[in-house]
Design an enzyme around this catalytic site. Structure first.
Site, PDB file in Angstrom:
ATOM      1  N   ASP A   8      50.416  41.716  41.488  1.00  0.00           N
ATOM      2  CA  ASP A   8      49.695  42.808  42.150  1.00  0.00           C
ATOM      3  C   ASP A   8      50.032  44.169  41.549  1.00  0.00           C
ATOM      4  OD1 ASP A   8      48.275  41.373  44.483  1.00  0.00           O
ATOM      5  OD2 ASP A   8      50.325  40.622  44.595  1.00  0.00           O
ATOM      6  N   HIS A  10      47.672  46.084  39.786  1.00  0.00           N
ATOM      7  CA  HIS A  10      46.498  46.908  40.102  1.00  0.00           C
ATOM      8  C   HIS A  10      46.349  48.085  39.147  1.00  0.00           C
ATOM      9  CE1 HIS A  10      45.126  44.892  43.811  1.00  0.00           C
ATOM     10  NE2 HIS A  10      46.415  44.602  43.983  1.00  0.00           N
ATOM     11  N   ASN A  84      42.269  37.972  43.050  1.00  0.00           N
ATOM     12  CA  ASN A  84      40.964  38.195  43.680  1.00  0.00           C
ATOM     13  C   ASN A  84      40.333  39.515  43.242  1.00  0.00           C
ATOM     14  OD1 ASN A  84      43.190  39.289  45.333  1.00  0.00           O
ATOM     15  ND2 ASN A  84      41.567  40.021  46.674  1.00  0.00           N
ATOM     16  N   HIS A  85      41.149  40.500  42.851  1.00  0.00           N
ATOM     17  CA  HIS A  85      40.592  41.777  42.412  1.00  0.00           C
ATOM     18  C   HIS A  85      40.022  41.695  40.999  1.00  0.00           C
ATOM     19  CE1 HIS A  85      41.529  45.076  45.327  1.00  0.00           C
ATOM     20  NE2 HIS A  85      42.174  44.076  45.888  1.00  0.00           N
ATOM     21  N   HIS A 170      47.657  32.816  43.220  1.00  0.00           N
ATOM     22  CA  HIS A 170      47.373  34.111  43.843  1.00  0.00           C
ATOM     23  C   HIS A 170      46.599  33.834  45.121  1.00  0.00           C
ATOM     24  CE1 HIS A 170      46.879  38.538  43.569  1.00  0.00           C
ATOM     25  NE2 HIS A 170      45.786  38.298  44.292  1.00  0.00           N
ATOM     26  N   HIS A 207      51.057  42.029  49.328  1.00  0.00           N
ATOM     27  CA  HIS A 207      51.727  43.154  48.689  1.00  0.00           C
ATOM     28  C   HIS A 207      53.127  43.418  49.226  1.00  0.00           C
ATOM     29  CE1 HIS A 207      47.891  45.227  46.934  1.00  0.00           C
ATOM     30  NE2 HIS A 207      47.941  43.923  46.687  1.00  0.00           N
TER      31      HIS A 207
END
Length: 446
Positions: A8, A10, A84-85, A170, A207
């Site tokens: 994560d 990002h 998923n992002h 994930h 997270h």
């Protein structure tokens, strides 16, 4: 044998309050890689959501290339899966580009066989299970899948341990989400669905740093490397209607170093902290504005808010009010103030109070509450809606309505009116299939 477990990240994250979030995230990702290399890891795992979007900008791709090149130059392989992002259903993704550049090794179910220094393949139906190999350690895994996928597929049939094996996923786990303050309201699978026998379970998606077990092995969420929203607070402050407040400490951000233990026969994790921008989440109940001003001034002083800190203030009000004064109470430009209008609960003499339970079921209330969260995760809500509110097929003995044939149908002759106005007329029946709100949400008919 030792490895780093990061999740994560990002990269490319941008937020309305702070326009430098992308640099914050890139800096912490670089720090995680540098610290991992300094500790002499044999390989690095990135358990999804390396990017905040499946279509990262050129600037974001440059950040990823620059940081991952540190590991390549050191001769340390990086294994990754899509979260998923950043997952995509297109043939190629940003991950594929990084793999072509020799910066990462993508594990999972793929359409082609891959064989090189760090990747192996085994056939599975019309695809291949591509997994990592470093010495005697095997790294298996796959990209993010939604809840319906796990109803059709059994992880225990797909992934089987082989010696010192690691399973990298994930996903959100139902039991885990109940134990942590998560940005997600539902998980995609349960602990019972995860195959046993692996020496370590490298997870991403939640997270918050969290450890649990599958068998004797550790299942680990390292958490995100930076705070991505007010829900991942450094401190949370709850203020009641009388002005009394409580301060709660948030969890640190970072990553995990895991090392093989001959004694335990598993990889044992150890958390590494990363310095992050401080986030303060402040929520106040409805109260006179004068009292609110005094309380928030005390809160700002006690928290020692700095110029680089992020503050999110949510205030309940009985009617829309001017709350601009709140920004002057905190010495930072990175502040967001939100007001939520709530109705005062009053009881009329002789009349019992009315609650949501009088109109909605528990499942409906849960979905409605999730929809009104600060950042509702619509994709995560879909499984709950499908599970709780799916439309039921009619029973075998239930009479189904059949449409009248359209072609060849004779036009009906008008009937003669009865002698007296209104006499002989029949009351029109209620429309079939009419649905109340509650029945509609449940997918049923009245």
């Amino acid at each position: 044998m030792k490895f780093a477990h990061i999740a994560d990240v990002h990269l490319g994250l941008s937020r309305r309050i702070v326009n430098t979030r992308e640099e914050d995230v890139a800096r912490n990702f670089e720090e995680a890689i540098r610290k991992s290399l300094s500790e002499g890891v044999d390989f690095i795992l990135i358990a999804g959501d390396l990017f905040d979007s499946s279509r990262p900008t050129p600037q974001t791709l440059r950040q990823a290339v620059r940081v991952l090149d540190l590991a390549r130059e050191a001769g340390v392989p990086v294994f990754a899966i899509e979260g998923n992002h950043d997952r995509t259903h297109r043939k190629s993704s940003a991950y594929a580009l990084l793999e072509d550049l020799g910066l990462i090794h993508l594990v999972g179910i793929r359409g082609e066989s891959v064989e090189n220094e760090y990747l192996r393949s085994e056939p599975r139906d019309d695809a291949y299970l591509v997994y990592g190999k470093v010495g005697d350690v095997t790294i298996k895994g796959m990209k993010y899948q939604n809840a319906p996928w796990f109803k059709r597929n059994d992880l225990k049939d797909i992934f089987r341990p082989d010696g010192k094996s690691i399973l990298m996923l994930h996903q959100g786990i139902e039991e885990t989400i109940k134990d942590v303050e998560s940005q997600y309201s539902v998980g995609e699978l349960a602990l019972s669905q995860i195959p046993e026998g692996f020496a370590y379970y490298a997870f991403g998606h939640i997270h918050t740093n969290y450890f649990t077990n599958v068998g004797k092995a550790y299942l680990v969420y390292p958490g995100s490397v930076e705070r991505t929203s007010a829900k991942e607070y450094s401190r949370k402050v709850l203020i009641d209607e009388f002005g009394k407040f409580q301060v709660f400490r948030g969890k640190p951000k970072g990553f995990v170093i895991a090392e093989w233990s001959d004694e335990e026969g598993i990889f044992v994790p150890s958390f590494r902290h990363l310095k992050t921008r401080r986030f303060y989440s402040i929520k106040a109940r409805s109260m006179p504005l004068g009292l609110l001003r005094d309380v928030l001034r005390k809160v700002s002083s006690e928290l020692k808010v700095g110029a680089e800190d992020v503050v999110k203030v949510t205030v309940e009000v009985e009617k829309t009010s001017n709350l601009d004064f709140i920004k002057s109470l905190f010495p930072t430009e990175f502040i967001d103030v939100e007001q939520r209008v709530v109705l005062r609960e009053e009881r009329i003499a002789g009349v019992e109070g009315v609650s949501l339970e009088d109109f909605f079921s528990k499942e409906e209330i849960a979905v409605l509450a999730a929809l009104f969260e600060e950042e509702p995760d619509i994709e995560a809500l879909v499984p709950a809606v499908l599970r709780e509110f799916s439309v039921k097929e009619p029973e075998e003995n239930e009479e189904k309505e059949k449409p009248e044939p359209q072609k060849g149908r004779k036009k009906e002759e008008p009937k003669e009116k009865s002698g007296e106005e209104g006499e002989g007329r029949k009351k029109k029946p209620d429309r079939k299939g009419s649905v109340t709100l509650d029945a509609f949400l449940k997918g049923g008919r009245v």
